[in-house]
Scaffold this motif. Sequence first.
Motif, short mmCIF file in Angstrom:
data_model
loop_
_atom_site.label_atom_id
_atom_site.label_comp_id
_atom_site.label_asym_id
_atom_site.label_seq_id
_atom_site.Cartn_x
_atom_site.Cartn_y
_atom_site.Cartn_z
N ASN A 1 15.91 52.69 45.59
CA ASN A 1 15.56 53.68 44.57
C ASN A 1 14.73 52.99 43.50
OD1 ASN A 1 15.39 55.92 42.99
ND2 ASN A 1 17.54 55.97 42.39
N LYS B 1 8.50 53.85 40.61
CA LYS B 1 7.85 54.88 41.43
C LYS B 1 8.62 56.19 41.40
CE LYS B 1 5.78 51.46 44.52
NZ LYS B 1 5.61 50.98 45.91
N ASN B 2 9.82 56.15 40.76
CA ASN B 2 10.64 57.34 40.56
C ASN B 2 11.00 58.04 41.87
OD1 ASN B 2 12.11 59.00 38.84
ND2 ASN B 2 10.46 60.51 38.70
N ASN B 3 11.18 57.28 42.93
CA ASN B 3 11.65 57.87 44.18
C ASN B 3 12.27 56.80 45.06
OD1 ASN B 3 9.40 56.45 44.88
ND2 ASN B 3 8.54 58.03 46.21
N GLU B 4 12.88 57.26 46.16
CA GLU B 4 13.54 56.36 47.10
C GLU B 4 12.52 55.92 48.15
OE1 GLU B 4 17.91 56.77 48.66
OE2 GLU B 4 16.57 57.78 50.07
N LYS C 1 9.55 59.04 55.97
CA LYS C 1 9.26 58.59 54.61
C LYS C 1 7.89 57.93 54.46
CE LYS C 1 13.20 59.48 52.37
NZ LYS C 1 13.30 60.19 51.08
#
Length: 456
Positions: free
Chosen positions: A365, A369-372, A413
Amino acid sequence: MNSALPKLIRLYEHWEHTEEFLEIEKSLYFKKDNRCSVFQYENTKENDVEKCKIKANYYIGVGTVSNNHHIFVSPKINNKLLESIQENLDDIDVDHTAKAKIESKEEVNSLPEVDVVKMLSEIVKLPNATKEISELLDIDWDAPEIEAEHLDNDYLSPFLVLQFIHLMKKIVKKGLKKSYYTVEENLNSRIKGKILIPKTIKLNHLKNRVTNTFCKYQEFGFNSIENRFLKKVLEFVNNYLSINKELLSSVNSEIRNSINYISSAFELISPLENIKEIKSVKHNKFYKEYKEAIHLGELILKNFSYSITKSNTTARKKTPPYWIDMSRLFELYAYKRLLENKAYRKIKYHWKTFGNEVDFIGFYNNPEKNNEIPIIIDAKYKLHYENSKEHQDMRQVAGYARLKKVYHHFSDKVKNSDIIDCLIIYPTLNKETELQISEIKAYQNIYKMGICLPIK
């Protein structure tokens, strides 16, 4: 009159030592998988004097190098070596080991020592811990025991004991196994099962105890051979722990609580006197922990030569040769820390593909980049990563991240055009930088993160 004991050569991780007139048998100093040597050595001749230069690798333990020499490697960290590397980051031709020799006993005593027992106490909590830990440890039971006046520390016994305690906790939590077992009893005015005629005549009738009969019968309960054997080993473990409080000081309270928890479940079980009886036991797949615990119990008893008095001493003079893989130990320690860290998810250990074996693969996390995001993680037991890097390691982890099967694993992803992030985990002594991710600037999307080693 006893002959003098062989000389004990003391080494430390990446420590170099020169010994005169020493011949080493090459076959003795490689791990059983023949992939990695326990230490490096080079025979040289200076001024007509034969010398052997020895350098420790990533293993700690004790072994025999000749009839006149033993070798003992402990997990002390050479601070001088780290300082030399930091001062010469860009000079790959510098012989750091030669510049970082420790000359005096006082310097040796002042060096930080990795708390191997503390690391092990964390690792035993991992899934499949017993299997993983067994691969860390290489014991040569067939070789003659090593006799030395004094070893700085016995690392073998804590490894066996802590694994045993952890398995025993799992057994107690799951519930002790009930089974049929044979009982011989001298009954008064009654008969049960089979009458033991010779024993009855000899011990009863000839002594005018005509109402007594020795009988042999089957009973169903907890006092089985397996549980009685484990109770016997528990006695050895208790004796060892009571006298080695200082060695296990970093985990002593946790161990003591575990022992109390286990002992309460085994309180009514009598210890097995004839250890050989355990060989006849057939294991039940439902109770797989029993098979593992009994195997460990046999190793513990063998380690103490089946003598309770030998488990009750701080300075064991004899030990089988053994080696502990510190790089693999750090991998498992890092795995435990990753599982505890909420920033990492679905972490898989030693993920295999096309003959390659990735240390860790999973998701991270990323707050920036504010994402997984998907991530490939490689653990390197190299303290100099705090201030430097190794290009070969960068190429290795980058190669893992380019595998098609890795992209397939992360197919929901990442796109084929994406660059998968890579992370190098390294050991550090600096608590201020622990778990802080920093970019390795010479490479795209490759980062490093330190995990603090516990120090005694």
